[in-house]
Design a protein around this motif. Structure first.
Motif, PDB file in Angstrom:
ATOM      1  N   GLU A 112      45.374  25.859  35.241  1.00 11.70           N
ATOM      2  CA  GLU A 112      46.304  26.868  34.717  1.00 11.70           C
ATOM      3  C   GLU A 112      45.555  28.077  34.170  1.00 11.70           C
ATOM      4  O   GLU A 112      46.030  29.212  34.281  1.00 11.70           O
ATOM      5  N   SER A 113      44.377  27.868  33.614  1.00 19.31           N
ATOM      6  CA  SER A 113      43.553  28.980  33.146  1.00 19.31           C
ATOM      7  C   SER A 113      43.130  29.868  34.319  1.00 19.31           C
ATOM      8  O   SER A 113      43.185  31.102  34.234  1.00 19.31           O
ATOM      9  N   ILE A 114      42.725  29.249  35.414  1.00 24.53           N
ATOM     10  CA  ILE A 114      42.331  30.001  36.608  1.00 24.53           C
ATOM     11  C   ILE A 114      43.536  30.744  37.180  1.00 24.53           C
ATOM     12  O   ILE A 114      43.429  31.912  37.573  1.00 24.53           O
ATOM     13  N   ILE A 115      44.685  30.099  37.224  1.00 25.46           N
ATOM     14  CA  ILE A 115      45.901  30.754  37.719  1.00 25.46           C
ATOM     15  C   ILE A 115      46.209  32.001  36.903  1.00 25.46           C
ATOM     16  O   ILE A 115      46.500  33.070  37.466  1.00 25.46           O
ATOM     17  N   SER A 116      46.138  31.894  35.594  1.00 26.10           N
ATOM     18  CA  SER A 116      46.399  33.051  34.733  1.00 26.10           C
ATOM     19  C   SER A 116      45.386  34.164  34.977  1.00 26.10           C
ATOM     20  O   SER A 116      45.748  35.345  35.016  1.00 26.10           O
ATOM     21  N   PHE A 117      44.119  33.805  35.129  1.00 27.12           N
ATOM     22  CA  PHE A 117      43.076  34.788  35.412  1.00 27.12           C
ATOM     23  C   PHE A 117      43.362  35.510  36.730  1.00 27.12           C
ATOM     24  O   PHE A 117      43.279  36.746  36.813  1.00 27.12           O
ATOM     25  N   LEU A 118      43.713  34.751  37.751  1.00 23.94           N
ATOM     26  CA  LEU A 118      44.020  35.347  39.051  1.00 23.94           C
ATOM     27  C   LEU A 118      45.230  36.265  38.954  1.00 23.94           C
ATOM     28  O   LEU A 118      45.193  37.410  39.427  1.00 23.94           O
ATOM     29  N   ARG A 119      46.294  35.767  38.353  1.00 28.08           N
ATOM     30  CA  ARG A 119      47.526  36.553  38.223  1.00 28.08           C
ATOM     31  C   ARG A 119      47.251  37.871  37.487  1.00 28.08           C
ATOM     32  O   ARG A 119      47.775  38.916  37.841  1.00 28.08           O
ATOM     33  N   GLY A 120      46.392  37.813  36.483  1.00 32.07           N
ATOM     34  CA  GLY A 120      46.062  38.997  35.705  1.00 32.07           C
ATOM     35  C   GLY A 120      45.238  40.031  36.463  1.00 32.07           C
ATOM     36  O   GLY A 120      45.124  41.176  36.010  1.00 32.07           O
ATOM     37  N   ASN A 121      44.662  39.647  37.586  1.00 27.85           N
ATOM     38  CA  ASN A 121      43.829  40.574  38.360  1.00 27.85           C
ATOM     39  C   ASN A 121      44.484  41.101  39.635  1.00 27.85           C
ATOM     40  O   ASN A 121      43.976  42.053  40.230  1.00 27.85           O
ATOM     41  N   ILE A 122      45.589  40.543  40.058  1.00 32.83           N
ATOM     42  CA  ILE A 122      46.208  40.942  41.326  1.00 32.83           C
ATOM     43  C   ILE A 122      46.516  42.437  41.346  1.00 32.83           C
ATOM     44  O   ILE A 122      46.077  43.159  42.247  1.00 32.83           O
ATOM     45  N   ASN A 123      47.265  42.916  40.375  1.00 32.99           N
ATOM     46  CA  ASN A 123      47.642  44.334  40.352  1.00 32.99           C
ATOM     47  C   ASN A 123      46.459  45.227  40.001  1.00 32.99           C
ATOM     48  O   ASN A 123      46.351  46.343  40.513  1.00 32.99           O
ATOM     49  N   THR A 124      45.564  44.755  39.151  1.00 36.63           N
ATOM     50  CA  THR A 124      44.381  45.540  38.801  1.00 36.63           C
ATOM     51  C   THR A 124      43.527  45.796  40.033  1.00 36.63           C
ATOM     52  O   THR A 124      43.085  46.930  40.267  1.00 36.63           O
ATOM     53  N   PHE A 125      43.288  44.778  40.831  1.00 33.97           N
ATOM     54  CA  PHE A 125      42.495  44.959  42.048  1.00 33.97           C
ATOM     55  C   PHE A 125      43.172  45.950  42.984  1.00 33.97           C
ATOM     56  O   PHE A 125      42.514  46.813  43.561  1.00 33.97           O
ATOM     57  N   ALA A 126      44.495  45.824  43.146  1.00 25.91           N
ATOM     58  CA  ALA A 126      45.217  46.699  44.071  1.00 25.91           C
ATOM     59  C   ALA A 126      45.350  48.117  43.532  1.00 25.91           C
ATOM     60  O   ALA A 126      45.049  49.084  44.248  1.00 25.91           O
ATOM     61  N   ASN A 127      45.795  48.253  42.299  1.00 26.58           N
ATOM     62  CA  ASN A 127      46.155  49.573  41.773  1.00 26.58           C
ATOM     63  C   ASN A 127      44.995  50.320  41.129  1.00 26.58           C
ATOM     64  O   ASN A 127      44.810  51.511  41.367  1.00 26.58           O
ATOM     65  N   THR A 128      44.220  49.648  40.310  1.00 22.81           N
ATOM     66  CA  THR A 128      43.126  50.312  39.602  1.00 22.81           C
ATOM     67  C   THR A 128      41.902  50.479  40.497  1.00 22.81           C
ATOM     68  O   THR A 128      41.293  51.552  40.531  1.00 22.81           O
ATOM     69  N   TYR A 129      41.544  49.412  41.247  1.00 22.02           N
ATOM     70  CA  TYR A 129      40.322  49.437  42.030  1.00 22.02           C
ATOM     71  C   TYR A 129      40.544  49.718  43.515  1.00 22.02           C
ATOM     72  O   TYR A 129      39.594  49.775  44.284  1.00 22.02           O
ATOM     73  N   LYS A 130      41.799  49.873  43.914  1.00 16.73           N
ATOM     74  CA  LYS A 130      42.144  50.242  45.305  1.00 16.73           C
ATOM     75  C   LYS A 130      41.602  49.244  46.326  1.00 16.73           C
ATOM     76  O   LYS A 130      41.243  49.597  47.439  1.00 16.73           O
ATOM     77  N   ASP A 131      41.565  47.968  45.932  1.00 15.49           N
ATOM     78  CA  ASP A 131      41.076  46.911  46.813  1.00 15.49           C
ATOM     79  C   ASP A 131      42.239  45.971  47.138  1.00 15.49           C
ATOM     80  O   ASP A 131      42.396  44.907  46.524  1.00 15.49           O
ATOM     81  N   LEU A 132      43.045  46.400  48.098  1.00 17.39           N
ATOM     82  CA  LEU A 132      44.210  45.611  48.490  1.00 17.39           C
ATOM     83  C   LEU A 132      43.807  44.298  49.154  1.00 17.39           C
ATOM     84  O   LEU A 132      44.510  43.292  49.025  1.00 17.39           O
ATOM     85  N   GLY A 133      42.670  44.300  49.833  1.00  8.36           N
ATOM     86  CA  GLY A 133      42.209  43.078  50.493  1.00  8.36           C
ATOM     87  C   GLY A 133      41.911  41.972  49.492  1.00  8.36           C
ATOM     88  O   GLY A 133      42.348  40.829  49.671  1.00  8.36           O
ATOM     89  N   THR A 134      41.181  42.300  48.441  1.00  9.07           N
ATOM     90  CA  THR A 134      40.864  41.291  47.439  1.00  9.07           C
ATOM     91  C   THR A 134      42.106  40.919  46.640  1.00  9.07           C
ATOM     92  O   THR A 134      42.281  39.754  46.270  1.00  9.07           O
ATOM     93  N   SER A 135      42.993  41.883  46.404  1.00 13.39           N
ATOM     94  CA  SER A 135      44.252  41.575  45.733  1.00 13.39           C
ATOM     95  C   SER A 135      45.050  40.551  46.535  1.00 13.39           C
ATOM     96  O   SER A 135      45.554  39.571  45.991  1.00 13.39           O
ATOM     97  N   ASP A 136      45.147  40.769  47.840  1.00 15.35           N
ATOM     98  CA  ASP A 136      45.844  39.824  48.714  1.00 15.35           C
ATOM     99  C   ASP A 136      45.131  38.476  48.727  1.00 15.35           C
ATOM    100  O   ASP A 136      45.761  37.419  48.649  1.00 15.35           O
ATOM    101  N   TYR A 137      43.810  38.521  48.817  1.00 10.93           N
ATOM    102  CA  TYR A 137      43.013  37.297  48.834  1.00 10.93           C
ATOM    103  C   TYR A 137      43.272  36.451  47.584  1.00 10.93           C
ATOM    104  O   TYR A 137      43.525  35.250  47.678  1.00 10.93           O
ATOM    105  N   ILE A 138      43.227  37.067  46.401  1.00  8.47           N
ATOM    106  CA  ILE A 138      43.398  36.258  45.187  1.00  8.47           C
ATOM    107  C   ILE A 138      44.850  35.827  44.987  1.00  8.47           C
ATOM    108  O   ILE A 138      45.100  34.843  44.305  1.00  8.47           O
TER     109      ILE A 138
END
Length: 159
Positions: A112-138
């Motif tokens: 559950e800790s890993i799930i929360s970490f992943l969920r917290g990075n999905i939009n950051t990877f896509a929107n802040t870092y412009k990495d849609l591939g890694t956002s999709d991957y996670i």
């Protein structure tokens, strides 16, 4: 050779730094799941021995894919125990017995800790870092961990 994939080096580095933490978490969870597989005791030993084996095998594949994702975006993966222990959000410390309830509770908390970490990075990877591939991957990785957590949670009858 320089990586030119349409994401700035600064953004790729920020993503790789988060993936390094994820890889460390995956490695620690893998090790703890191996521990459960090796040291489980009780009337349900055989079933739980096999269950934990299936979980650590999944985690082994996940670790490899996280490291490969880091390489795809032009960065190296951490690969030493000391690096993993410095980067992880999880702990090796445990006060449980070597029974299925104790192992499952501990592994579920880590999942559950890993799930929360992943969920917290999905939009950051896509929107802040412009990495849609890694956002999709996670996002897919998060779904895998959600299924693994469900399998653990089901042992308590409140899946």
């Amino acid at each position: 050779m320089t990586t030119h994939i349409g994401i700035t080096e600064e953004n790729r580095k920020a993503v790789a730094d988060q993936l390094a933490k994820l890889l460390a978490d995956e490695f620690v969870l893998y090790t703890k799941t191996r521990n459960a597989h090796w040291n489980i005791e009780g009337a349900d030993f055989h079933a739980m021995h096999l269950f934990f084996e299936s979980q650590y095998q999944q985690l082994d594949d996940l670790m490899d894919s996280v490291a490969e994702r880091m390489r795809k975006i032009g960065h190296y993966a951490p690969a030493t125990l000391s690096q993993f222990l410095q980067l992880t959000h999880l702990t090796e410390i445990s006060d449980r017995k070597n029974d299925s309830a104790g192992f499952i509770k501990e592994l579920l908390e880590d999942q559950e800790s890993i799930i929360s970490f992943l969920r917290g990075n999905i939009n950051t990877f896509a929107n802040t870092y412009k990495d849609l591939g890694t956002s999709d991957y996670i996002t897919g990785l998060m779904e895998t961990h959600e299924e693994m957590a469900w399998m653990l949670r089901a042992h308590f009858g409140n899946a």
